[in-house]
Write an enzyme that holds these catalytic residues in place. Structure first.
Site, short mmCIF file in Angstrom:
data_model
loop_
_atom_site.label_atom_id
_atom_site.label_comp_id
_atom_site.label_asym_id
_atom_site.label_seq_id
_atom_site.Cartn_x
_atom_site.Cartn_y
_atom_site.Cartn_z
N SER A 65 16.10 -16.73 3.75
CA SER A 65 16.22 -16.80 2.20
C SER A 65 15.70 -15.84 1.24
CB SER A 65 15.55 -18.07 1.82
OG SER A 65 16.40 -19.10 2.10
N LYS A 68 18.01 -13.91 -0.92
CA LYS A 68 18.41 -14.51 -2.02
C LYS A 68 17.98 -14.09 -3.65
CE LYS A 68 18.92 -19.11 0.48
NZ LYS A 68 18.22 -20.37 0.43
N TYR A 193 27.25 -14.06 4.12
CA TYR A 193 26.10 -14.74 3.79
C TYR A 193 25.32 -14.53 5.09
CZ TYR A 193 22.75 -18.54 3.03
OH TYR A 193 21.44 -19.11 2.66
N TYR A 245 10.38 -22.84 -1.44
CA TYR A 245 11.06 -24.47 -1.32
C TYR A 245 10.51 -25.51 -2.08
CZ TYR A 245 12.61 -21.68 2.60
OH TYR A 245 13.07 -20.39 3.57
N1 GLU Z 1 20.02 -18.20 6.54
C1 GLU Z 1 19.19 -19.58 6.24
C2 GLU Z 1 20.14 -20.79 5.98
O1 GLU Z 1 21.05 -20.67 5.09
C3 GLU Z 1 18.28 -19.42 5.31
C4 GLU Z 1 17.44 -20.69 5.14
C5 GLU Z 1 15.95 -20.21 4.55
O2 GLU Z 1 15.51 -19.10 4.79
O3 GLU Z 1 15.56 -20.79 3.78
O4 GLU Z 1 20.03 -21.86 6.47
#
Ligand code: GLU
Length: 309
Positions: A65, A68, A193, A245
């Protein structure tokens, strides 16, 4: 300038490492389950080129993530703020990162922010390029520029492992497609992705990316503006409001710096105007953040008074 091992950081790592036993490595992406839960490393990167580190700094990990934040910066440069935020919101959700719930309850349906999976998939969809390969290479090139490391690659095994098991992310994509937030083939978007999430580096590279955001988009070595300051600030703001998160509020109170974590155990921190932080500790807490990484940041923030609030 090489990254110097530092005794003070070593002590903090030893202290924080004790807590790794209470965490768990993510295994919903099967290849991530192979990580050693006891690993912990940290690097700090300063504007004058100094770098300090401690722990298992040779270990590489996938961004997950954390990527992102980087795709958001690229897409804001590609498309502009209006275009991006017409399709993805700016508000924290309080829900787990992969939740589908609010997509259905909001009208019109629009992912609430670019840090949850629904929003991140919509952002990845917006990366410009002729083909998946072309779009991925543009992103990879951008990561190399931010990290000052031309050798950055993605981990094929991790990308494949996530591609094969990304049922929930596919469901999010189909939902977004139904609501015309994305247009492309879902498997192709998942391919892009999952490669993005599998981009791999060490905590030294991550600290170097962290400092670019800390310096409002400026390359600490050359002084070049890698991204406009306005875009770096938008990214940092999302890091504060939804980077950790659904523990972002508590993190802001306890630690008080812009940070983004990933389920492989990485945390990127950007102390505004001061330095970048890269951490890797794959044992996660129940919210999905590196348990020892959070502990390390708590100790750092307390010892050096880092909170920006
Ligand atoms: N590739 C992971 C997913 O989409 C990333 C999630 C993360 O690191 O929060 O589940």
């Amino acid at each position: 300038m090489p990254c110097k091992s530092n005794d003070e950081l070593k002590e903090l790592v030893n202290e924080a490492r004790k807590i790794t036993k209470s965490g768990r490595v993510a295994d919903y992406i099967p290849a991530l389950g192979k990580a050693n839960p006891n690993d912990l490393s940290i690097a700090l990167n300063f504007p004058d080129g100094r770098c300090f580190s401690a722990g298992d700094i040779e270990k590489k990990f996938s961004l997950q993530s954390i990527s992102k934040v980087i795709t958001l910066a690229l897409v804001l440069m590609d498309r502009g703020k209006e275009y991006v935020f017409e399709r993805v919101g700016m508000e924290p959700t309080g829900d787990p990162f992969n939740s589908i719930a609010k997509l259905e309850s909001m009208a019109p349906s629009k992912p609430l922010n670019p840090m949850i999976n629904a929003g991140a998939l919509a952002v990845t969809h917006m990366i410009k390029g002729e083909s998946i390969e072309d779009r991925f290479q543009r992103l990879l090139q951008f990561v190399r520029e931010l990290s000052g490391n031309d050798g950055i690659q993605f981990n094929q095994e991790i990308a494949r492992s996530e591609y094969d098991t990304a049922h929930l992310n596919r469901a999010l994509c189909y939902f977004l497609k139904q609501h015309h937030i994305i247009e492309e083939d879902v498997d192709e978007l998942i391919d892009l992705y999952t490669k993005q999430c599998a981009i791999e580096m060490s905590c030294l590279d991550l600290a170097r990316i962290g400092i670019v955001f800390a310096l409002d988009g400026k390359d600490p070595q050359t002084g070049n503006q890698i991204m406009p300051a306005k875009i770096a600030r938008i990214c940092k703001t999302f890091m504060v409001t939804c980077g950790m998160y659904n523990a972002s509020g508590e993190f802001a109170i306890k630690i008080g710096i812009p940070a983004k974590s990933g389920v492989a155990g990485g945390i990127m921190g950007s102390v505004p105007g001061k330095f970048g932080i890269g951490i890797f500790g794959p044992a996660l807490d129940d919210k999905g953040n590196s348990i020892a990484g959070i502990k390390l940041l708590e100790l750092l923030s307390k010892n050096y008074n880092l909170s920006m609030f």
